[in-house]
Motif scaffolding. Sequence first.
Motif, PDB file in Angstrom:
ATOM      1  N   ASN A 140       0.860  -1.174   0.000  1.00 29.99           N
ATOM      2  CA  ASN A 140       0.000   0.000   0.000  1.00 29.99           C
ATOM      3  C   ASN A 140       0.903   1.233   0.000  1.00 29.99           C
ATOM      4  O   ASN A 140       1.629   1.487   0.963  1.00 29.99           O
ATOM      5  CB  ASN A 140      -0.918  -0.004   1.232  1.00 29.99           C
ATOM      6  N   LEU A 141       0.868   2.003  -1.085  1.00 30.41           N
ATOM      7  CA  LEU A 141       1.766   3.138  -1.242  1.00 30.41           C
ATOM      8  C   LEU A 141       1.375   4.323  -0.366  1.00 30.41           C
ATOM      9  O   LEU A 141       2.155   5.258  -0.217  1.00 30.41           O
ATOM     10  CB  LEU A 141       1.815   3.567  -2.713  1.00 30.41           C
ATOM     11  N   ASP A 142       0.175   4.281   0.216  1.00 30.39           N
ATOM     12  CA  ASP A 142      -0.246   5.344   1.129  1.00 30.39           C
ATOM     13  C   ASP A 142       0.186   5.039   2.566  1.00 30.39           C
ATOM     14  O   ASP A 142       0.780   5.881   3.239  1.00 30.39           O
ATOM     15  CB  ASP A 142      -1.764   5.531   1.076  1.00 30.39           C
ATOM     16  N   THR A 143      -0.130   3.823   3.031  1.00 30.99           N
ATOM     17  CA  THR A 143       0.195   3.462   4.414  1.00 30.99           C
ATOM     18  C   THR A 143       1.595   2.888   4.553  1.00 30.99           C
ATOM     19  O   THR A 143       2.103   2.764   5.658  1.00 30.99           O
ATOM     20  CB  THR A 143      -0.800   2.412   4.940  1.00 30.99           C
ATOM     21  N   LYS A 144       2.196   2.507   3.386  1.00 32.28           N
ATOM     22  CA  LYS A 144       3.540   1.910   3.360  1.00 32.28           C
ATOM     23  C   LYS A 144       3.592   0.568   4.102  1.00 32.28           C
ATOM     24  O   LYS A 144       4.621   0.189   4.639  1.00 32.28           O
ATOM     25  CB  LYS A 144       4.590   2.883   3.912  1.00 32.28           C
ATOM     26  N   LEU A 145       2.450  -0.114   4.115  1.00 36.17           N
ATOM     27  CA  LEU A 145       2.381  -1.443   4.711  1.00 36.17           C
ATOM     28  C   LEU A 145       2.481  -2.508   3.619  1.00 36.17           C
ATOM     29  O   LEU A 145       1.973  -2.324   2.519  1.00 36.17           O
ATOM     30  CB  LEU A 145       1.067  -1.640   5.458  1.00 36.17           C
ATOM     31  N   MET A 146       3.157  -3.598   3.948  1.00 36.59           N
ATOM     32  CA  MET A 146       3.229  -4.731   3.040  1.00 36.59           C
ATOM     33  C   MET A 146       2.256  -5.798   3.523  1.00 36.59           C
ATOM     34  O   MET A 146       2.107  -6.014   4.728  1.00 36.59           O
ATOM     35  CB  MET A 146       4.659  -5.288   3.004  1.00 36.59           C
ATOM     36  N   LYS A 147       1.588  -6.439   2.573  1.00 33.41           N
ATOM     37  CA  LYS A 147       0.672  -7.516   2.925  1.00 33.41           C
ATOM     38  C   LYS A 147       1.046  -8.758   2.122  1.00 33.41           C
ATOM     39  O   LYS A 147       1.172  -8.699   0.901  1.00 33.41           O
ATOM     40  CB  LYS A 147      -0.779  -7.119   2.640  1.00 33.41           C
ATOM     41  N   ILE A 148       1.262  -9.878   2.834  1.00 27.43           N
ATOM     42  CA  ILE A 148       1.584 -11.148   2.184  1.00 27.43           C
ATOM     43  C   ILE A 148       0.586 -12.187   2.690  1.00 27.43           C
ATOM     44  O   ILE A 148       0.477 -12.411   3.898  1.00 27.43           O
ATOM     45  CB  ILE A 148       3.022 -11.601   2.499  1.00 27.43           C
ATOM     46  N   ASP A 149      -0.128 -12.800   1.736  1.00 27.58           N
ATOM     47  CA  ASP A 149      -1.150 -13.789   2.110  1.00 27.58           C
ATOM     48  C   ASP A 149      -2.098 -13.233   3.166  1.00 27.58           C
ATOM     49  O   ASP A 149      -2.389 -13.874   4.175  1.00 27.58           O
ATOM     50  CB  ASP A 149      -0.488 -15.078   2.611  1.00 27.58           C
ATOM     51  N   ASN A 150      -2.533 -11.972   2.953  1.00 27.93           N
ATOM     52  CA  ASN A 150      -3.496 -11.279   3.828  1.00 27.93           C
ATOM     53  C   ASN A 150      -2.964 -10.937   5.217  1.00 27.93           C
ATOM     54  O   ASN A 150      -3.730 -10.568   6.101  1.00 27.93           O
ATOM     55  CB  ASN A 150      -4.787 -12.102   3.966  1.00 27.93           C
ATOM     56  N   GLU A 159      13.559  -0.406   4.097  1.00 26.91           N
ATOM     57  CA  GLU A 159      12.987  -1.680   3.651  1.00 26.91           C
ATOM     58  C   GLU A 159      11.865  -1.416   2.648  1.00 26.91           C
ATOM     59  O   GLU A 159      11.764  -2.103   1.620  1.00 26.91           O
ATOM     60  CB  GLU A 159      12.453  -2.471   4.848  1.00 26.91           C
ATOM     61  N   TYR A 160      11.054  -0.413   2.961  1.00 22.62           N
ATOM     62  CA  TYR A 160       9.965  -0.030   2.057  1.00 22.62           C
ATOM     63  C   TYR A 160      10.531   0.442   0.723  1.00 22.62           C
ATOM     64  O   TYR A 160      10.068   0.029  -0.356  1.00 22.62           O
ATOM     65  CB  TYR A 160       9.125   1.073   2.699  1.00 22.62           C
ATOM     66  N   ASP A 161      11.536   1.321   0.770  1.00 22.82           N
ATOM     67  CA  ASP A 161      12.138   1.828  -0.466  1.00 22.82           C
ATOM     68  C   ASP A 161      12.715   0.698  -1.304  1.00 22.82           C
ATOM     69  O   ASP A 161      12.582   0.693  -2.544  1.00 22.82           O
ATOM     70  CB  ASP A 161      13.239   2.843  -0.147  1.00 22.82           C
ATOM     71  N   LEU A 162      13.332  -0.269  -0.650  1.00 25.73           N
ATOM     72  CA  LEU A 162      13.931  -1.389  -1.368  1.00 25.73           C
ATOM     73  C   LEU A 162      12.872  -2.255  -2.047  1.00 25.73           C
ATOM     74  O   LEU A 162      12.995  -2.586  -3.234  1.00 25.73           O
ATOM     75  CB  LEU A 162      14.772  -2.247  -0.415  1.00 25.73           C
ATOM     76  N   ILE A 163      11.834  -2.650  -1.303  1.00 27.54           N
ATOM     77  CA  ILE A 163      10.849  -3.559  -1.876  1.00 27.54           C
ATOM     78  C   ILE A 163      10.070  -2.889  -3.005  1.00 27.54           C
ATOM     79  O   ILE A 163       9.732  -3.530  -4.020  1.00 27.54           O
ATOM     80  CB  ILE A 163       9.879  -4.118  -0.787  1.00 27.54           C
ATOM     81  N   VAL A 164       9.792  -1.591  -2.873  1.00 30.44           N
ATOM     82  CA  VAL A 164       9.108  -0.870  -3.953  1.00 30.44           C
ATOM     83  C   VAL A 164       9.995  -0.828  -5.198  1.00 30.44           C
ATOM     84  O   VAL A 164       9.530  -1.070  -6.323  1.00 30.44           O
ATOM     85  CB  VAL A 164       8.720   0.556  -3.501  1.00 30.44           C
ATOM     86  N   LEU A 165      11.276  -0.548  -4.998  1.00 35.58           N
ATOM     87  CA  LEU A 165      12.221  -0.518  -6.117  1.00 35.58           C
ATOM     88  C   LEU A 165      12.309  -1.891  -6.784  1.00 35.58           C
ATOM     89  O   LEU A 165      12.288  -2.001  -8.017  1.00 35.58           O
ATOM     90  CB  LEU A 165      13.602  -0.076  -5.620  1.00 35.58           C
ATOM     91  N   PHE A 166      12.400  -2.935  -5.977  1.00 36.92           N
ATOM     92  CA  PHE A 166      12.503  -4.295  -6.518  1.00 36.92           C
ATOM     93  C   PHE A 166      11.257  -4.689  -7.313  1.00 36.92           C
ATOM     94  O   PHE A 166      11.356  -5.238  -8.412  1.00 36.92           O
ATOM     95  CB  PHE A 166      12.735  -5.302  -5.389  1.00 36.92           C
ATOM     96  N   ILE A 167      10.071  -4.438  -6.741  1.00 38.70           N
ATOM     97  CA  ILE A 167       8.846  -4.847  -7.416  1.00 38.70           C
ATOM     98  C   ILE A 167       8.647  -4.068  -8.713  1.00 38.70           C
ATOM     99  O   ILE A 167       8.219  -4.619  -9.732  1.00 38.70           O
ATOM    100  CB  ILE A 167       7.623  -4.689  -6.488  1.00 38.70           C
ATOM    101  N   LYS A 168       8.965  -2.777  -8.694  1.00 37.88           N
ATOM    102  CA  LYS A 168       8.812  -1.969  -9.905  1.00 37.88           C
ATOM    103  C   LYS A 168       9.810  -2.379 -10.991  1.00 37.88           C
ATOM    104  O   LYS A 168       9.596  -2.092 -12.171  1.00 37.88           O
ATOM    105  CB  LYS A 168       8.987  -0.483  -9.572  1.00 37.88           C
ATOM    106  N   ASN A 169      10.884  -3.036 -10.566  1.00 35.66           N
ATOM    107  CA  ASN A 169      11.925  -3.438 -11.521  1.00 35.66           C
ATOM    108  C   ASN A 169      12.193  -4.932 -11.431  1.00 35.66           C
ATOM    109  O   ASN A 169      13.342  -5.379 -11.498  1.00 35.66           O
ATOM    110  CB  ASN A 169      13.221  -2.654 -11.259  1.00 35.66           C
ATOM    111  N   LYS A 170      11.126  -5.711 -11.256  1.00 32.18           N
ATOM    112  CA  LYS A 170      11.284  -7.161 -11.071  1.00 32.18           C
ATOM    113  C   LYS A 170      12.056  -7.770 -12.251  1.00 32.18           C
ATOM    114  O   LYS A 170      11.812  -7.449 -13.419  1.00 32.18           O
ATOM    115  CB  LYS A 170       9.930  -7.834 -10.892  1.00 32.18           C
ATOM    116  N   GLY A 171      12.995  -8.657 -11.914  1.00 26.91           N
ATOM    117  CA  GLY A 171      13.810  -9.311 -12.928  1.00 26.91           C
ATOM    118  C   GLY A 171      15.103  -8.590 -13.246  1.00 26.91           C
ATOM    119  O   GLY A 171      16.005  -9.158 -13.859  1.00 26.91           O
ATOM    120  N   ARG A 172      15.221  -7.345 -12.811  1.00 30.08           N
ATOM    121  CA  ARG A 172      16.435  -6.569 -13.079  1.00 30.08           C
ATOM    122  C   ARG A 172      17.473  -6.851 -12.009  1.00 30.08           C
ATOM    123  O   ARG A 172      17.159  -6.922 -10.827  1.00 30.08           O
ATOM    124  CB  ARG A 172      16.108  -5.083 -13.106  1.00 30.08           C
ATOM    125  N   ILE A 173      18.742  -6.999 -12.418  1.00 31.87           N
ATOM    126  CA  ILE A 173      19.840  -7.187 -11.466  1.00 31.87           C
ATOM    127  C   ILE A 173      20.392  -5.814 -11.075  1.00 31.87           C
ATOM    128  O   ILE A 173      20.782  -5.021 -11.929  1.00 31.87           O
ATOM    129  CB  ILE A 173      20.962  -8.052 -12.074  1.00 31.87           C
TER     130      ILE A 173
END
Length: 225
Positions: A140-150, A159-173
């Motif tokens: 959630n880009l507003d609350t900055k919470l991650m949800k996995i399997d509800n 950590e938030y900055d990293l996971i957002v960067l990774f997901i937006k660029n999935k597959g990139r090294i």
Amino acid sequence: MINILVAEDDIRILRLISDFLKKEDYNVYTAKDGQEALEIFDKENISLVVLDIMMPIYDGWHVCKELRKESNVPILILTAKDSDLDELFGFNIGADEYISKPFNPNLLIARIKNLLKRSEVLSNEVKDEHTLTYEEISINLDTKLMKIDNEHIELKPKEYDLIVLFIKNKGRIFERDNLLDLVWGYDYIGDPRTLDTHINRLRNKLGSKSHLLKTIRGFGYKFGG
């Protein structure tokens, strides 16, 4: 169930519209004046409003303006007035569609369905703008919470900055220095091992999805792909 509010002071027309809507399996609320329409809207979860203009207490223009102060619900104006100026005025105060009496009930239903479909698309677009997803991971880009399997998981800022960067660029090294520049800034002069610490913490929080965050030996990190 989709709830539709029909506000019309002509009982015959009110029943006609209500009957046609019920045949399409919509749940219908009816109001015979503008005040009743606003009261129903405040109490119920209304998906669309069919709004007559010439009503007692509050006319349709007033009701439309009041609804637009608090909601983007689709509004279809229904009126005996057949004037381009009236139609333009209706659109200017927030109406989404305009149909003049007498009308073909099947055409009215078709326009209602079109408005509902358009509303659903826009709603999904807004939702997508505020949510980043990959497999069962959602951010959630507003609350900055991650949800996995509800399950909601709180993230530290980096950590938030990293996971957002990774997901937006999935597959990139990403090379290590590249990640430090992108997440910590080009002027970062701290311990470069802080990246490893944050990656490990992020992996722990990813839980069953930790395998998606891969270490590419000699290069850096990759997410998914």
